[in-house]
Enzyme design. Structure first.
Site, PDB file in Angstrom:
ATOM      1  N   GLY A  87       0.618  -0.989   0.178  1.00 51.37           N
ATOM      2  CA  GLY A  87      -0.155  -0.026  -0.169  1.00 51.37           C
ATOM      3  C   GLY A  87       0.435   0.865   0.209  1.00 51.37           C
ATOM      4  CG  HIS A 118       3.935  -0.001  -3.676  1.00 50.34           C
ATOM      5  ND1 HIS A 118       2.553  -1.143  -3.817  1.00 50.34           N
ATOM      6  CD2 HIS A 118       4.128   0.926  -4.043  1.00 50.34           C
ATOM      7  CE1 HIS A 118       2.738   0.152  -4.937  1.00 50.34           C
ATOM      8  NE2 HIS A 118       3.355   1.124  -5.206  1.00 50.34           N
TER       9      HIS A 118
END
Length: 185
Positions: A87, A118
């Site tokens: 995220g 991420h």
């Protein structure tokens, strides 16, 4: 059973936070979810990312995820493993020296680490990817290679293990990612 630390923050990816947290608890592990500047009982907002045919993922509001431990009270030495959800949270968590120190501890001690999507941004900033193979959301490939790692360009449903590190591109890889991580813990 393992005592696991999860470092997360606002706008963490919903599935990449909720699913591993609940799965690991259901399997009998202890999971402490923490965020810098927040305490047990506080929440972080999540975001739901989906792949709907656009040039990148779409983002929708998710849930409020309740933290169950205080970041400032956490001693990484007291944990057996680390989970880093994806995220947008890793983007700003990587600027926190205390977060980076906690991440480095798990690598220096050779403890299992699971990072997804991420989450690789946090690993790159901590300087722990040199010489390692790491998957991530494709937009993070440059950060993996720029930090000395080898980007694993694998299917969104796959995961890769390199020593104590298990990584995957995004939440569709949960079955493979969690299976490989649980094999290490």
């Amino acid at each position: 059973m393992a005592k696991i630390l999860m470092i997360t923050g606002d706008f963490t990816e919903d599935y990449e936070t909720m699913v591993p947290f609940q799965t690991l608890l259901a399997c009998g592990h202890s999971v402490d979810a923490v965020c810098p500047g927040k305490a047990a009982g506080d929440t972080v907002k999540t975001a739901i990312h989906d792949f709907e045919g656009d040039q990148t993922y779409s983002e929708k509001p998710g849930h409020n995820f309740a933290l169950n431990a205080d970041f400032d009270a956490v001693d990484a030495a007291g944990y057996d493993a680390l989970v880093v959800p994806g995220g947008r949270a890793p983007e700003y968590l990587r600027m926190n020296p205390d977060v980076l120190a906690k991440v480095r501890h798990f690598f220096e001690a050779g403890k299992p680490v699971a990072a997804i999507c991420h989450g690789a941004q946090l690993l790159a900033a901590a300087g722990v990817l040199e010489g390692r193979t790491c998957s991530a959301y494709p937009a993070c490939a440059h950060e993996v290679t720029a930090s000395g790692g080898t980007f694993a360009d694998i299917a969104v449903t796959e995961a890769v293990t390199d020593g104590n590190l298990v990584t995957a591109p995004a939440w569709p890889a949960h079955p493979a990612w969690l299976k490989q991580f649980m094999a290490l813990i």
